[in-house]
Design a protein around this motif. Structure first.
Motif, mmCIF file in Angstrom:
data_model
loop_
_atom_site.group_PDB
_atom_site.id
_atom_site.type_symbol
_atom_site.label_atom_id
_atom_site.label_comp_id
_atom_site.label_asym_id
_atom_site.label_seq_id
_atom_site.Cartn_x
_atom_site.Cartn_y
_atom_site.Cartn_z
ATOM 1 N N MET A 41 0.826 -1.279 0.190
ATOM 2 C CA MET A 41 -0.030 -0.034 0.057
ATOM 3 C C MET A 41 0.791 1.291 0.033
ATOM 4 N N PRO A 42 0.968 1.992 -0.953
ATOM 5 C CA PRO A 42 1.809 3.139 -1.029
ATOM 6 C C PRO A 42 1.362 4.273 -0.505
ATOM 7 N N TRP A 43 0.194 4.508 0.113
ATOM 8 C CA TRP A 43 -0.476 5.807 0.655
ATOM 9 C C TRP A 43 0.246 6.438 1.827
ATOM 10 N N PRO A 44 0.932 5.636 2.613
ATOM 11 C CA PRO A 44 1.712 6.246 3.717
ATOM 12 C C PRO A 44 2.960 6.826 3.015
ATOM 13 N N VAL A 45 3.574 6.382 2.161
ATOM 14 C CA VAL A 45 4.864 6.814 1.487
ATOM 15 C C VAL A 45 4.429 8.158 0.737
ATOM 16 N N ILE A 46 3.235 8.301 0.026
ATOM 17 C CA ILE A 46 2.920 9.210 -0.676
ATOM 18 C C ILE A 46 2.587 10.381 0.319
ATOM 19 N N LEU A 47 1.984 10.179 1.489
ATOM 20 C CA LEU A 47 1.604 11.038 2.362
ATOM 21 C C LEU A 47 2.981 11.655 3.012
ATOM 22 N N LEU A 48 4.039 10.699 3.375
ATOM 23 C CA LEU A 48 5.097 11.236 3.759
ATOM 24 C C LEU A 48 5.909 12.232 2.812
ATOM 25 N N MET A 49 5.907 11.760 1.306
ATOM 26 C CA MET A 49 6.318 12.626 0.337
ATOM 27 C C MET A 49 5.811 14.075 0.399
ATOM 28 N N SER A 50 4.309 14.121 0.627
ATOM 29 C CA SER A 50 3.694 15.349 0.559
ATOM 30 C C SER A 50 4.053 16.313 1.616
ATOM 31 N N ALA A 51 4.069 15.512 2.850
ATOM 32 C CA ALA A 51 4.359 16.335 4.184
ATOM 33 C C ALA A 51 5.715 16.804 4.117
ATOM 34 N N PHE A 61 7.401 17.401 1.262
ATOM 35 C CA PHE A 61 7.629 18.648 0.353
ATOM 36 C C PHE A 61 6.824 19.903 0.809
ATOM 37 N N GLY A 62 5.766 19.777 1.746
ATOM 38 C CA GLY A 62 5.052 20.851 2.240
ATOM 39 C C GLY A 62 6.070 21.549 3.139
ATOM 40 N N LEU A 63 6.971 20.965 3.999
ATOM 41 C CA LEU A 63 7.884 21.532 4.756
ATOM 42 C C LEU A 63 8.905 22.222 4.135
ATOM 43 N N ALA A 64 9.461 21.555 2.979
ATOM 44 C CA ALA A 64 10.351 22.209 2.299
ATOM 45 C C ALA A 64 9.866 23.400 1.571
ATOM 46 N N TYR A 65 8.686 23.511 1.174
ATOM 47 C CA TYR A 65 8.275 24.583 0.102
ATOM 48 C C TYR A 65 7.695 25.647 1.228
ATOM 49 N N SER A 66 7.258 25.350 2.270
ATOM 50 C CA SER A 66 6.551 26.154 3.456
ATOM 51 C C SER A 66 7.632 27.024 3.791
ATOM 52 N N SER A 67 9.119 26.586 3.831
ATOM 53 C CA SER A 67 10.236 27.143 4.295
ATOM 54 C C SER A 67 10.716 28.465 3.474
ATOM 55 N N ILE A 68 10.178 28.529 2.334
ATOM 56 C CA ILE A 68 10.173 29.806 1.516
ATOM 57 C C ILE A 68 9.602 30.917 2.183
ATOM 58 N N GLY A 69 8.229 30.731 2.745
ATOM 59 C CA GLY A 69 7.586 31.833 3.069
ATOM 60 C C GLY A 69 8.150 32.312 4.497
ATOM 61 N N VAL A 70 8.605 31.267 5.438
ATOM 62 C CA VAL A 70 9.292 31.676 6.722
ATOM 63 C C VAL A 70 10.625 32.420 6.159
ATOM 64 N N ALA A 71 11.379 32.015 5.287
ATOM 65 C CA ALA A 71 12.533 32.755 4.958
ATOM 66 C C ALA A 71 12.275 34.058 4.527
ATOM 67 N N ILE A 72 11.252 34.373 3.874
ATOM 68 C CA ILE A 72 10.744 35.669 3.268
ATOM 69 C C ILE A 72 10.265 36.396 4.211
ATOM 70 N N ALA A 73 9.678 35.961 5.477
ATOM 71 C CA ALA A 73 9.059 36.691 6.455
ATOM 72 C C ALA A 73 10.043 37.025 7.456
ATOM 73 N N LEU A 74 10.965 36.226 7.631
ATOM 74 C CA LEU A 74 12.180 36.396 8.497
ATOM 75 C C LEU A 74 13.092 37.474 7.985
ATOM 76 N N LYS A 75 13.357 37.373 6.752
ATOM 77 C CA LYS A 75 14.122 38.525 5.909
ATOM 78 C C LYS A 75 13.477 39.788 5.966
ATOM 79 N N THR A 76 12.466 39.795 5.768
ATOM 80 C CA THR A 76 11.413 41.379 5.685
ATOM 81 C C THR A 76 10.815 41.528 6.557
ATOM 82 N N GLY A 77 10.463 40.884 7.400
ATOM 83 C CA GLY A 77 9.607 41.049 8.770
ATOM 84 C C GLY A 77 8.115 41.640 8.398
ATOM 85 N N SER A 78 7.754 41.213 7.278
ATOM 86 C CA SER A 78 6.568 41.544 6.819
ATOM 87 C C SER A 78 5.606 40.298 6.553
ATOM 88 N N ALA A 79 4.478 40.297 6.978
ATOM 89 C CA ALA A 79 3.494 39.188 6.892
ATOM 90 C C ALA A 79 2.844 39.155 5.428
#
Length: 117
Positions: free
Chosen positions: A1-11, A13-31
């Motif tokens: 059953m591949p669904w746990p692996v797909i869920l892990l991949m998605s999670a 990737f979500g963590l990796a991609y959301s870091s872009i917003g965190v980096a922008i927020a930290l650098k600019t100080g603007s929400a």
């Protein structure tokens, strides 16, 4: 059953991609600036084979899709569902997630260092 692996991949990737917003927020100080990071996702998504196979892309679009990390994530998840366990596809997917995550987390730490210094 591949669904746990797909869920892990998605999670991951979500963590990796959301870091872009965190980096922008930290650098600019603007929400507001941090919320604009979602605009980076659309070119990454549309330059991946999520909607059309990479073979039908023009030459320069194929090149952009080849260097796009989302391409390997989409292909890895698709191959897992359609074809089953393929070590090469899974390695490319997790490698792409690791590469994107290491790049974006480096940006986060750089933004945090400039914010706290």
């Amino acid at each position: 059953m591949p669904w746990p692996v797909i869920l892990l991949m998605s999670a991951l990737f979500g963590l990796a991609y959301s870091s872009i917003g965190v980096a922008i927020a930290l650098k600019t100080g603007s929400a507001q600036a941090a919320q604009m990071s979602f605009l980076l996702f659309f070119p990454l998504l549309f330059l991946s084979p999520a909607f059309a196979p990479k073979e039908v892309f023009a030459g320069w679009l194929q090149f952009l899709a080849t260097i796009n990390p989302v391409t390997y994530i989409v292909e890895g998840q698709r191959d897992l569902v359609l074809d089953g366990w393929d070590a090469r596809s899974l390695a490319a997917c997790f490698g792409s997630i690791a590469g994107l995550g290491s790049f974006t987390l480096t940006l986060v730490f750089w933004g945090l260092r400039s914010r706290t210094a």
